[in-house]
Design an enzyme around this catalytic site. Sequence first.
Site, PDB file in Angstrom:
ATOM      1  N   TYR A  79       0.824  -1.208   0.000  1.00 52.96           N
ATOM      2  CA  TYR A  79       0.000   0.000   0.000  1.00 52.96           C
ATOM      3  C   TYR A  79       0.858   1.257   0.000  1.00 52.96           C
ATOM      4  O   TYR A  79       1.763   1.429   0.826  1.00 52.96           O
ATOM      5  CB  TYR A  79      -0.926   0.020   1.232  1.00 52.96           C
ATOM      6  CG  TYR A  79      -1.669   1.324   1.379  1.00 52.96           C
ATOM      7  CD1 TYR A  79      -2.746   1.609   0.559  1.00 52.96           C
ATOM      8  CD2 TYR A  79      -1.274   2.280   2.305  1.00 52.96           C
ATOM      9  CE1 TYR A  79      -3.420   2.810   0.657  1.00 52.96           C
ATOM     10  CE2 TYR A  79      -1.936   3.484   2.419  1.00 52.96           C
ATOM     11  CZ  TYR A  79      -3.009   3.748   1.590  1.00 52.96           C
ATOM     12  OH  TYR A  79      -3.661   4.948   1.688  1.00 52.96           O
TER      13      TYR A  79
ATOM     14  N   HIS B  53      -2.811  16.127  -1.750  1.00 51.75           N
ATOM     15  CA  HIS B  53      -3.235  16.182  -0.354  1.00 51.75           C
ATOM     16  C   HIS B  53      -2.972  17.547   0.294  1.00 51.75           C
ATOM     17  O   HIS B  53      -3.447  17.796   1.409  1.00 51.75           O
ATOM     18  CB  HIS B  53      -2.532  15.094   0.450  1.00 51.75           C
ATOM     19  CG  HIS B  53      -3.071  13.721   0.196  1.00 51.75           C
ATOM     20  ND1 HIS B  53      -3.271  13.216  -1.063  1.00 51.75           N
ATOM     21  CD2 HIS B  53      -3.451  12.723   1.055  1.00 51.75           C
ATOM     22  CE1 HIS B  53      -3.748  11.989  -0.988  1.00 51.75           C
ATOM     23  NE2 HIS B  53      -3.866  11.657   0.290  1.00 51.75           N
TER      24      HIS B  53
ATOM     25  N   ASN C 265       1.596  10.770   6.388  1.00 50.44           N
ATOM     26  CA  ASN C 265       0.851   9.923   7.300  1.00 50.44           C
ATOM     27  C   ASN C 265       1.442  10.046   8.701  1.00 50.44           C
ATOM     28  O   ASN C 265       2.623   9.784   8.895  1.00 50.44           O
ATOM     29  CB  ASN C 265       0.943   8.471   6.821  1.00 50.44           C
ATOM     30  CG  ASN C 265      -0.367   7.738   6.973  1.00 50.44           C
ATOM     31  OD1 ASN C 265      -1.118   8.023   7.893  1.00 50.44           O
ATOM     32  ND2 ASN C 265      -0.626   6.796   6.086  1.00 50.44           N
TER      33      ASN C 265
ATOM     34  N   TYR D 217     -16.171  28.286  48.678  1.00 46.38           N
ATOM     35  CA  TYR D 217     -15.478  27.190  48.015  1.00 46.38           C
ATOM     36  C   TYR D 217     -14.333  27.667  47.121  1.00 46.38           C
ATOM     37  O   TYR D 217     -13.321  26.974  46.982  1.00 46.38           O
ATOM     38  CB  TYR D 217     -16.457  26.399  47.139  1.00 46.38           C
ATOM     39  CG  TYR D 217     -17.420  25.511  47.886  1.00 46.38           C
ATOM     40  CD1 TYR D 217     -17.452  25.455  49.279  1.00 46.38           C
ATOM     41  CD2 TYR D 217     -18.316  24.714  47.185  1.00 46.38           C
ATOM     42  CE1 TYR D 217     -18.343  24.643  49.939  1.00 46.38           C
ATOM     43  CE2 TYR D 217     -19.213  23.894  47.839  1.00 46.38           C
ATOM     44  CZ  TYR D 217     -19.227  23.862  49.224  1.00 46.38           C
ATOM     45  OH  TYR D 217     -20.111  23.045  49.870  1.00 46.38           O
TER      46      TYR D 217
ATOM     47  N   ARG E  94     -11.614  27.920  49.666  1.00 45.42           N
ATOM     48  CA  ARG E  94     -11.392  26.747  50.509  1.00 45.42           C
ATOM     49  C   ARG E  94     -11.068  25.494  49.695  1.00 45.42           C
ATOM     50  O   ARG E  94     -10.302  24.636  50.136  1.00 45.42           O
ATOM     51  CB  ARG E  94     -12.634  26.509  51.370  1.00 45.42           C
ATOM     52  CG  ARG E  94     -12.460  25.450  52.398  1.00 45.42           C
ATOM     53  CD  ARG E  94     -13.651  25.218  53.328  1.00 45.42           C
ATOM     54  NE  ARG E  94     -14.841  25.945  53.046  1.00 45.42           N
ATOM     55  CZ  ARG E  94     -16.073  25.407  53.098  1.00 45.42           C
ATOM     56  NH1 ARG E  94     -16.220  24.120  53.364  1.00 45.42           N
ATOM     57  NH2 ARG E  94     -17.143  26.142  52.887  1.00 45.42           N
TER      58      ARG E  94
ATOM     59  N   PHE F  95      -1.832   5.754  12.644  1.00 33.47           N
ATOM     60  CA  PHE F  95      -2.122   7.149  12.298  1.00 33.47           C
ATOM     61  C   PHE F  95      -3.369   7.674  12.988  1.00 33.47           C
ATOM     62  O   PHE F  95      -3.643   8.877  12.950  1.00 33.47           O
ATOM     63  CB  PHE F  95      -2.315   7.271  10.781  1.00 33.47           C
ATOM     64  CG  PHE F  95      -3.284   6.262  10.232  1.00 33.47           C
ATOM     65  CD1 PHE F  95      -4.638   6.373  10.471  1.00 33.47           C
ATOM     66  CD2 PHE F  95      -2.834   5.189   9.498  1.00 33.47           C
ATOM     67  CE1 PHE F  95      -5.543   5.434   9.987  1.00 33.47           C
ATOM     68  CE2 PHE F  95      -3.720   4.238   8.998  1.00 33.47           C
ATOM     69  CZ  PHE F  95      -5.083   4.364   9.246  1.00 33.47           C
TER      70      PHE F  95
ATOM     71  N   GLU G 224     -12.189   5.278   5.177  1.00 29.73           N
ATOM     72  CA  GLU G 224     -11.718   5.827   6.454  1.00 29.73           C
ATOM     73  C   GLU G 224     -12.954   6.291   7.215  1.00 29.73           C
ATOM     74  O   GLU G 224     -13.325   7.468   7.207  1.00 29.73           O
ATOM     75  CB  GLU G 224     -10.720   6.949   6.186  1.00 29.73           C
ATOM     76  CG  GLU G 224      -9.490   6.413   5.456  1.00 29.73           C
ATOM     77  CD  GLU G 224      -8.731   7.456   4.654  1.00 29.73           C
ATOM     78  OE1 GLU G 224      -9.068   8.645   4.760  1.00 29.73           O
ATOM     79  OE2 GLU G 224      -7.806   7.070   3.906  1.00 29.73           O
TER      80      GLU G 224
END
Length: 516
Positions: free
Chosen positions: A56, A86, A198, A283, A286, A332, A417
């Site tokens: 791949y 990309h 990646n 609070y 404290r 990834f 994906e």
Amino acid sequence: MERPMSEVLRPGEATLAQWRSVYRGAAATLHPSAAPAVIASAAAVERILAAHTPVYGVNTGFGKLASIRIPDGDLETLQRNIVLSHAAGVGAPTPTVIVRLMMALKLASLGQGASGVRPATLAMLEALLAKGLTPVVPCQGSVGASGDLAPLAHMAAAMIGVGEIEIEGRTRPAAEALAEAELAPLVLGPKEGLALLNGTQFSAAWALAALFEAERLFQTALVSGALSTEAAKGSDTPFDPRIHALRRHEAQIEAAAALRDLMTGSAIRASHLVADERVQDPYCLRCQPQVMGAALQVLRQAADTLAVEANGVTDNPLIFADTGEALSGGNFHAEPIAFAADMMALAICEIGSLAERRIAMLVDPTLSGLPAFLTPKPGLNSGFMIPQVTAAALVSENKQKAYPASVDSIPTSANQEDHVSMAPHAARRLLPMIENADAVVAIELLAAAQGCDFHAPLASSDRLEAVRRRVRAVAPSLTDDRHMHPDIAAVIALVRSGEILAAGGAEQMPRVARDG
């Protein structure tokens, strides 16, 4: 211009202190011991290609196109194409410090010899860091699975001479910037484009930057909380170590000790040790050790996750040189970062929320015993009325940003994906949240310093008086109403620069990243 500092990274063994150094401006290089594994990994890719085994992203298409076999003559084009296609991010440029940290993280990941890249590719990353050449990376476009593809593609594009590079505040075409730096554009070999794209380094860089800034925020909020306790003439009894030892949370014990130490030697505290009609403080005073201790514990859990992530290999497929195998997996997927970032968001939100409650307490005379809105002449003057409103607005904005990003997912790549982490979203929103909380803490410092003014001539502890003097150096005591924005802006700058911490004794404060 060569940078004077450089961290030498041992892949798989880098410390949070080293990542902090890179975030603060250091360059990064790989330790020479990484070279054999890198060379062996690249050689394994060559053997895989020679055997014509389908792997791949090496000799196949990407994503849903993984079943398409690519001829040997097109393998170089394949790697270039994945970078160009990309590099599809949008939005504002990612800050230079984040991109440099991302590059160093990618360098360390590839340097472990499981990605099949050549030494020349790693040398290009080192050269860019050393010469201060930073790829321009749009901050939007990653969903945090199959890696931070778009952001890392913009980084890789600059390495091959495409896109833009920032150097010394100027943005230049990448090819021109490389030529001026006497660097030849990288020609990607098999697997290298995919290996660069990646990975989780974009998300990790944002999350690490937030971790380092959150530590400063946390420590500064302890200081501002102690000063508010003094302004309200609150008790340090809730910080007694015996109380916290019984609950056993280490971080809570440390937070209580820090608050107690900050108030040690205070004449203000000594003035109401006896015959104080109040039995218990609100609070927001404290319960500081419990809330801040819980925040510290969460930040430390996030730090542990990010320290591991930063030392991991997160691309795909992974090359195992000893057996000659290329194994496809899912390292990834950035779910660990998404969870860590969501945890940090909760802590950041609560640190700011508690600080705002202390501001609200100080401006309320029924709770603090101080003049209304901390002004000597209430009515004619509004004093700290609207700074508290500003703090409330910032806290509510952070509450909205604190919704967990990790619970979201959206299918991508034609459903190949089909589950993603949204880690980039989780991590990118943290620094704006910290900026909001910084402003809340700055307003609290102003209000607390003002409250302590009413106790004169009594003084607080040496450490808190040093903090008060630093605040007063940029923002004098408020006697009559004046333009408040410059005072707030000046103290925000002190908070963000670390000057408040330095004045209050930063070296004595609990650490989030305990390796330095």
